[in-house]
Design a protein around this motif. Structure first.
Motif, PDB file in Angstrom:
ATOM      1  N   ASN A  57      -6.236 -13.893 -21.024  1.00 24.27           N
ATOM      2  CA  ASN A  57      -5.375 -13.549 -19.893  1.00 24.27           C
ATOM      3  C   ASN A  57      -5.307 -12.042 -19.670  1.00 24.27           C
ATOM      4  O   ASN A  57      -5.284 -11.577 -18.526  1.00 24.27           O
ATOM      5  CB  ASN A  57      -3.968 -14.125 -20.091  1.00 24.27           C
ATOM      6  N   PHE A 115      -7.107 -23.015 -25.579  1.00 27.37           N
ATOM      7  CA  PHE A 115      -5.970 -23.938 -25.556  1.00 27.37           C
ATOM      8  C   PHE A 115      -5.441 -24.239 -26.949  1.00 27.37           C
ATOM      9  O   PHE A 115      -4.311 -24.661 -27.114  1.00 27.37           O
ATOM     10  CB  PHE A 115      -6.300 -25.222 -24.787  1.00 27.37           C
ATOM     11  N   ARG A 116      -6.257 -23.982 -27.977  1.00 27.20           N
ATOM     12  CA  ARG A 116      -5.813 -24.233 -29.349  1.00 27.20           C
ATOM     13  C   ARG A 116      -5.199 -23.006 -29.999  1.00 27.20           C
ATOM     14  O   ARG A 116      -4.607 -23.093 -31.059  1.00 27.20           O
ATOM     15  CB  ARG A 116      -7.019 -24.594 -30.234  1.00 27.20           C
ATOM     16  N   ASP A 117      -5.431 -21.856 -29.385  1.00 27.16           N
ATOM     17  CA  ASP A 117      -5.114 -20.599 -30.057  1.00 27.16           C
ATOM     18  C   ASP A 117      -4.377 -19.666 -29.086  1.00 27.16           C
ATOM     19  O   ASP A 117      -4.967 -19.135 -28.155  1.00 27.16           O
ATOM     20  CB  ASP A 117      -6.444 -19.971 -30.524  1.00 27.16           C
ATOM     21  N   ASP A 118      -3.070 -19.496 -29.322  1.00 28.06           N
ATOM     22  CA  ASP A 118      -2.253 -18.687 -28.411  1.00 28.06           C
ATOM     23  C   ASP A 118      -2.745 -17.245 -28.313  1.00 28.06           C
ATOM     24  O   ASP A 118      -2.719 -16.653 -27.241  1.00 28.06           O
ATOM     25  CB  ASP A 118      -0.787 -18.686 -28.864  1.00 28.06           C
ATOM     26  N   ALA A 119      -3.195 -16.698 -29.442  1.00 28.26           N
ATOM     27  CA  ALA A 119      -3.665 -15.305 -29.430  1.00 28.26           C
ATOM     28  C   ALA A 119      -4.924 -15.178 -28.582  1.00 28.26           C
ATOM     29  O   ALA A 119      -5.076 -14.222 -27.811  1.00 28.26           O
ATOM     30  CB  ALA A 119      -3.940 -14.821 -30.850  1.00 28.26           C
ATOM     31  N   ARG A 121      -0.798 -30.029 -21.801  1.00 28.52           N
ATOM     32  CA  ARG A 121      -0.939 -28.901 -20.878  1.00 28.52           C
ATOM     33  C   ARG A 121       0.417 -28.522 -20.292  1.00 28.52           C
ATOM     34  O   ARG A 121       0.722 -27.339 -20.118  1.00 28.52           O
ATOM     35  CB  ARG A 121      -1.952 -29.245 -19.774  1.00 28.52           C
ATOM     36  N   ALA A 163       2.536 -26.433 -22.575  1.00 31.54           N
ATOM     37  CA  ALA A 163       2.114 -25.032 -22.710  1.00 31.54           C
ATOM     38  C   ALA A 163       2.625 -24.173 -21.547  1.00 31.54           C
ATOM     39  O   ALA A 163       2.483 -22.959 -21.564  1.00 31.54           O
ATOM     40  CB  ALA A 163       0.593 -24.953 -22.788  1.00 31.54           C
ATOM     41  N   GLN A 164       3.222 -24.817 -20.526  1.00 37.25           N
ATOM     42  CA  GLN A 164       3.693 -24.077 -19.352  1.00 37.25           C
ATOM     43  C   GLN A 164       5.219 -23.934 -19.374  1.00 37.25           C
ATOM     44  O   GLN A 164       5.906 -24.644 -20.108  1.00 37.25           O
ATOM     45  CB  GLN A 164       3.263 -24.819 -18.074  1.00 37.25           C
ATOM     46  N   ASP A 188       4.592 -16.634 -16.323  1.00 41.29           N
ATOM     47  CA  ASP A 188       4.050 -16.531 -17.693  1.00 41.29           C
ATOM     48  C   ASP A 188       3.239 -15.246 -17.835  1.00 41.29           C
ATOM     49  O   ASP A 188       3.252 -14.596 -18.874  1.00 41.29           O
ATOM     50  CB  ASP A 188       3.110 -17.705 -18.016  1.00 41.29           C
ATOM     51  N   ARG A 243      -5.748 -17.147 -26.114  1.00 46.10           N
ATOM     52  CA  ARG A 243      -5.363 -17.333 -24.706  1.00 46.10           C
ATOM     53  C   ARG A 243      -4.770 -16.038 -24.151  1.00 46.10           C
ATOM     54  O   ARG A 243      -5.073 -15.630 -23.029  1.00 46.10           O
ATOM     55  CB  ARG A 243      -4.365 -18.492 -24.576  1.00 46.10           C
ATOM     56  N   ALA A 244      -3.930 -15.389 -24.955  1.00 45.68           N
ATOM     57  CA  ALA A 244      -3.335 -14.121 -24.522  1.00 45.68           C
ATOM     58  C   ALA A 244      -4.418 -13.064 -24.283  1.00 45.68           C
ATOM     59  O   ALA A 244      -4.353 -12.301 -23.312  1.00 45.68           O
ATOM     60  CB  ALA A 244      -2.336 -13.625 -25.568  1.00 45.68           C
TER      61      ALA A 244
END
Length: 198
Positions: free
Chosen positions: A82, A72-76, A152, A155-156, A114, A78-79
């Motif tokens: 996913n 949740f702190r780091d987009d990379a 949250r 982030a959506q 997303d 999270r990607a």
């Protein structure tokens, strides 16, 4: 036929899916199934450990809080997570859908658009609700504070983006107002499924 149902946190996707389920429609909860697969799938576990380290699992179970904190702190991050989880979930959904009877099935996913999962379904439905109501519902359900929920939600995808991309929208404020709208969509989807390919 496959119908994707999506919506932000606290919008009431689960309520909508429960109403469809009461009409005999099989619902695949991708969030719950992703959690199951992250523990039960050897290949997925290996991928998560390779990317995030052995700390990802404790005593054979997914170390959920630890992993959530990372992604949740780091987009990379999270990607990356996913990219590991989504293909496993979609393969599982496809196999599950094959086993179902009925005119159509539902894929419930908070991140349908997303994650680019709309290609796996024939129709999409976005569930919408006013922001304050979503925050209140989520705080009540998860026992968390409003600020955490706002983060949250941020982030959506927002409701405008959901409306623009979904085939249909349902506004979920009161369940008694929601029920007839779900019934209408159910009839429409059954009709489409029965007449597909004619």
């Amino acid at each position: 036929m496959k119908v994707g149902i999506t919506g932000g946190i606290g919008s009431g996707k689960s309520t909508v899916c429960r109403l469809f389920a009461q009409k005999g429609v099989a619902v695949y909860d991708s969030d719950a199934e992703a959690k199951r697969l992250m523990t039960s799938s050897e290949a997925l576990r290996a991928g998560i450990v390779a990317r995030f380290g052995a700390e990802s699992y404790r005593g054979g179970e997914l170390n959920r809080a630890w992993l959530a904190d990372r992604v949740f702190r780091d987009d990379a991050a999270r990607a990356d997570l996913n990219a590991l989880v989504h293909p496993a979930v979609m393969a599982d959904f496809a196999a599950w859908a094959e086993r179902q009877s009925g005119d159509y099935v539902i894929l419930e996913s908070a991140i349908l658009f997303d994650a680019g999962l709309e290609g796996c379904v024939d129709r999409t439905v976005a569930v919408l609700a006013p922001l304050e109501l979503r925050i209140e519902r989520t705080c009540r359900r998860d026992g968390c504070d409003a600020e955490a929920v706002r983060r949250r939600i941020a982030a959506q995808l927002d409701d405008d983006a959901l409306c623009a991309r979904a085939d249909f929208t349902l506004v979920n404020i009161l369940e008694e107002e929601l029920e007839p709208n779900v019934a209408l969509l159910d009839r429409r989807f059954r009709h489409e499924a029965q007449h597909a390919g004619h």
